[in-house]
Design an enzyme around this catalytic site. Structure first.
Site, mmCIF file in Angstrom:
data_model
loop_
_atom_site.group_PDB
_atom_site.id
_atom_site.type_symbol
_atom_site.label_atom_id
_atom_site.label_comp_id
_atom_site.label_asym_id
_atom_site.label_seq_id
_atom_site.Cartn_x
_atom_site.Cartn_y
_atom_site.Cartn_z
ATOM 1 C CB CYS A 165 -34.298 -29.636 59.530
ATOM 2 S SG CYS A 165 -32.739 -29.899 60.926
ATOM 3 N NE ARG A 210 -36.436 -28.018 54.482
ATOM 4 C CZ ARG A 210 -37.060 -26.815 54.418
ATOM 5 N NH1 ARG A 210 -37.125 -26.526 52.993
ATOM 6 N NH2 ARG A 210 -36.795 -26.001 55.341
ATOM 7 C CD1 TRP A 246 -26.991 -29.316 57.053
ATOM 8 C CD2 TRP A 246 -27.377 -27.824 58.921
ATOM 9 N NE1 TRP A 246 -26.125 -28.214 57.338
ATOM 10 C CE2 TRP A 246 -26.112 -27.281 58.071
ATOM 11 C CE3 TRP A 246 -27.881 -26.886 59.900
ATOM 12 C CZ2 TRP A 246 -25.626 -26.227 58.706
ATOM 13 C CZ3 TRP A 246 -27.185 -25.736 60.178
ATOM 14 C CH2 TRP A 246 -25.865 -25.351 59.492
ATOM 15 C CG ASN A 287 -36.523 -26.710 59.905
ATOM 16 O OD1 ASN A 287 -35.066 -26.212 60.042
ATOM 17 N ND2 ASN A 287 -36.865 -26.263 58.780
ATOM 18 N N GLY A 288 -35.361 -25.708 63.301
ATOM 19 C CA GLY A 288 -35.175 -24.455 63.912
ATOM 20 C C GLY A 288 -34.224 -24.650 65.094
ATOM 21 C CD GLU A 302 -22.968 -18.390 42.189
ATOM 22 O OE1 GLU A 302 -22.795 -17.801 43.177
ATOM 23 O OE2 GLU A 302 -23.968 -19.366 42.232
ATOM 24 C CE LYS A 336 -23.230 -22.619 42.970
ATOM 25 N NZ LYS A 336 -24.064 -21.581 43.571
ATOM 26 C CD GLU A 356 -22.342 -23.895 46.803
ATOM 27 O OE1 GLU A 356 -23.105 -23.845 47.875
ATOM 28 O OE2 GLU A 356 -22.712 -23.243 46.000
ATOM 29 C CG HIS A 381 -4.456 -3.587 44.995
ATOM 30 N ND1 HIS A 381 -3.583 -2.425 45.157
ATOM 31 C CD2 HIS A 381 -5.206 -3.390 44.065
ATOM 32 C CE1 HIS A 381 -3.838 -1.515 44.239
ATOM 33 N NE2 HIS A 381 -4.774 -2.124 43.383
ATOM 34 C CE LYS A 399 -31.616 -25.147 46.653
ATOM 35 N NZ LYS A 399 -30.529 -24.404 45.771
HETATM 36 C C1 F6R Z 1 -24.974 -21.649 47.314
HETATM 37 C C2 F6R Z 1 -26.376 -21.276 47.733
HETATM 38 C C3 F6R Z 1 -26.416 -20.658 49.015
HETATM 39 C C4 F6R Z 1 -27.930 -19.756 48.911
HETATM 40 C C5 F6R Z 1 -28.065 -18.925 50.322
HETATM 41 C C6 F6R Z 1 -29.510 -18.077 50.100
HETATM 42 O O1 F6R Z 1 -25.076 -22.309 46.093
HETATM 43 O O2 F6R Z 1 -27.256 -21.948 47.302
HETATM 44 O O3 F6R Z 1 -25.571 -19.726 49.217
HETATM 45 O O4 F6R Z 1 -27.687 -18.808 47.779
HETATM 46 O O5 F6R Z 1 -28.101 -19.885 51.185
HETATM 47 O O6 F6R Z 1 -30.290 -18.871 49.918
HETATM 48 P P1 F6R Z 1 -31.559 -18.257 49.516
HETATM 49 O O7 F6R Z 1 -31.494 -17.748 47.987
HETATM 50 O O8 F6R Z 1 -32.748 -19.292 49.643
HETATM 51 O O9 F6R Z 1 -32.025 -17.119 50.451
#
Ligand code: F6R
Length: 618
Positions: free
Chosen positions: A2, A27, A74, A100-101, A491, A495, A498, A514, A613
């Protein structure tokens, strides 16, 4: 998670709010809305969908005014819809709130209000908060409020009853040139202008307007007017108002000529590594210089154990860090999911340092885990990108990444910067112990070559695009790697899943037999991260095991490795480097692969579904 933007000044408010929301869209992006104050009182416009949908609606409604608040959502409580979009009004329709929250006790408050005849139009916790503020406002109108405006007292009084987290902005039709903000657990920043002031979840919303900002702390309440602002504490503590100058410019938060932020940020990585390393090398002593740790050499030598806590991509960087600390500094290191650690009663011995690794510095679980560690008396350090963020402020010290704003929801450049910071830390702590000057020198020399080596990998983006296109019908992928390339496999899988919504699993290559080997067939490609190193031959055996089951293989290999090209279906080459630094190179092809794959499927790379994010809720 948000985004909030507020403005009060002389300029027409709606375009400023929409422009701010566009910069915060990463966000959250399931609905958006604004509310403005003008001679007609309070007017609002809300729309399900992206900011473009709101902007189109605003063209029709033409809201005018010089003060207002806005929100990009969000969803937490209530599905994305016009009705659930913020701002939400109180019962009288004269107070508007964006939030936001999560208000955890909203149900209890709602029941009380319903008994008093309040009617709610949405399923959100925020609408309950707006009504609660409205009730407090009615009382505040009849009181002196210690000289404060009744709307300010009402917000403060209402928040005293709230359990949960909030970053809020509030306007009231009775005060046409006032915006009130408050925070607990969700970020809120004041932007200081001339004859105008801004309020936002994040600096990027107002960077085009002002670079002078104040990061509000938990339990602080801000009152913005055109000519100034006040900050109050909702506790007995005195607020410490400090204006910070944002170093990066508005361009850093623009896509430029790139089609997506994610691609721009992937291509920025040579630069972000340089930024993370700049001024932090002592060539003479073959070590790193990290002043922000706030710990003496003696204190650092006494460290017996390191705990690295993080979420998501940052957790993968932590896994790379575990290899680095153990190998270069000989310090036993553990990696914890912050979300698990916060609720465990994990014994932490004396002389343990706890690192929180986070791009945003606002991730709710990482923040809670950091606070829990502090409560238990441990030294907590942050490896963080966002200057002034809550985690950066609350940790005892740390290392900033200097990666600039990361807007793409899928983290790329922050990840590489986190690994760079971990290399510097492991080098520094290693050189305070038994790491030789010769190896220290070698690490520094190789680290300084990494940006040009990344450039070389980036120049293969076109070929990687072709490979991604070839596999675009695949629905399942396995990613394999070993040692510090195992987190890179994780990772790479994250990527891909997601941003393109295909199933991808990362595994330590030797673990495949396994269980996950059962997944392999001609339709399930395996991406194997297999640069030359001490267990290269073992990885080749794992590759053979996949081929024996007719699984297509895409290999990430060291330049000059022709043998692998005979076994794998496709190979992406990376330059050679020290084994400890390989993750800085091997992740790049996987980021590009995920990017091109998602684009080939027509996915919205910068705004993947269901994600946001900066996850500021639990
Ligand atoms: C994936 C991604 C998330 C963040 C996670 C932690 O591409 O961006 O998995 O890595 O939400 O976020 P931060 O690093 O901001 O604590």
């Amino acid at each position: 998670m948000c985004g909030i933007v507020g403005y009060v000044g002389k300029r027409e408010v709606a375009p400023l709010l929409v422009e701010g929301l566009r910069r915060l869209e990463y966000r959250g992006y399931d609905s958006a809305g604004i509310a403005v104050l003008n001679e007609n009182g309070l007017q609002s416009c809300k729309k399900m969908g992206r900011i473009d949908a709101l902007a189109a609606e605003l063209k029709k409604t033409k809201l005018k005014g010089h003060a207002g608040i806005s929100h990009t959502r969000w969803a937490t409580h209530g599905e994305p819809s016009d009705l659930n979009a913020h701002p939400h009004m109180d019962q009288s329709g004269r107070i508007a709130v964006v939030h936001n929250g999560v208000i955890e006790n909203f149900q209890k408050l709602k029941e009380k209000l319903e008994k008093e005849g309040h009617v709610f139009t949405s399923q959100t916790d925020t609408e309950v908060l707006a009504h609660w503020i409205g009730v407090k406002y009615q009382k505040a109108m009849k009181s002196t409020n210690n000289g404060r405006l009744p709307i300010v007292s009402a917000v403060e009084e209402a928040l005293r009853d709230v359990v949960g987290t909030y970053g809020i902005a509030v306007i009231c039709a009775d005060f046409p040139d006032v915006v009130v903000g408050a925070r607990r657990g969700s970020p809120l920043v004041i932007g200081v202008g001339k004859g105008e002031n801004f309020l936002a979840s994040d600096v990027s919303a107002m960077i085009a307007q002002t670079r002078d900002v104040i990061y509000l702390k938990d339990y602080e309440l801000a009152v913005l007017k055109p000519g100034g602002f006040d900050v109050y504490s909702m506790t007995s503590q005195q607020p410490t108002v400090q204006v910070s100058r944002v170093e990066w410019s508005a361009d850093a938060a623009e896509k430029g000529d790139f089609p997506h932020f994610m691609l721009k940020e992937i291509f920025e990585q040579p630069q972000t590594i340089q930024n993370a390393v700049r001024g932090r090398i002592n060539h003479e002593e073959c070590t790193a210089v990290l002043g922000g740790l706030n710990l003496s050499a003696t204190q650092l030598r006494a460290v017996d154990r390191i705990i690295l806590m993080a979420c998501g991509t940052s957790w993968h960087a932590a896994l790379v860090g575990e290899y680095l600390f153990e190998e270069l500094a000989g310090i036993p290191t553990e990696v914890e999911y912050a979300s698990e650690f916060r609720y465990r009663n994990a014994p932490i011995e004396k002389n343990t340092i706890v690192f929180a690794i986070t791009q945003s510095g606002e991730t709710a679980d990482t923040l809670a885990a950091l606070r829990e560690s502090k409560r238990k008396g441990h030294t907590t350090l942050a490896i963080c990108n966002v200057v002034g963020s809550t985690i950066a402020r609350e940790a005892d010290g740390g290392v900033y990444l200097h990666a600039g704003p990361e807007i793409g929801v899928a983290s790329t450049k922050a990840f590489i910067s986190q690994i760079t910071a971990l290399v510097l830390l492991a080098l520094y702590m290693g050189r305070l112990r038994s790491l030789s000057a010769a190896l220290g020198k070698k690490i520094i020399e190789e680290l300084e070559l990494i940006p040009s080596k990344i450039e070389k990998i980036l120049s293969q983006s076109g070929e990687i695009n072709k490979i991604a296109f070839k596999y675009k019908a695949s629905k399942d992928f396995l990613f394999l790697g070993r040692q510090s390339n195992f987190p890179i496999a994780l990772e790479g899988a994250l990527k891909l899943k997601e941003i393109s919504y295909v199933h991808a699993e990362g595994y330590p290559a030797a673990e495949m037999k396994h269980g996950p080997i059962a997944l392999i067939d001609k339709d399930t490609p395996t991406v194997i991260v297999a640069p030359r190193g001490n267990i290269y031959d073992k990885l080749m055996s794992n590759l053979e095991e996949v081929k024996a089951r007719k699984g297509p293989v895409i290999a990430v290999a060291t330049e000059g490795d022709e043998a692998i090209a005979k076994k794998a279906d496709d190979v992406i080459y990376v330059p050679s480097t020290l084994e400890q630094l390989q993750p800085l190179l091997t992740i790049i092809p996987l980021q590009l692969f995920a990017y091109h794959f998602a684009v080939a499927l027509g996915c919205d790379v910068d705004k993947p579904r269901n994600l946001a994010k900066s996850v500021t809720v639990e």
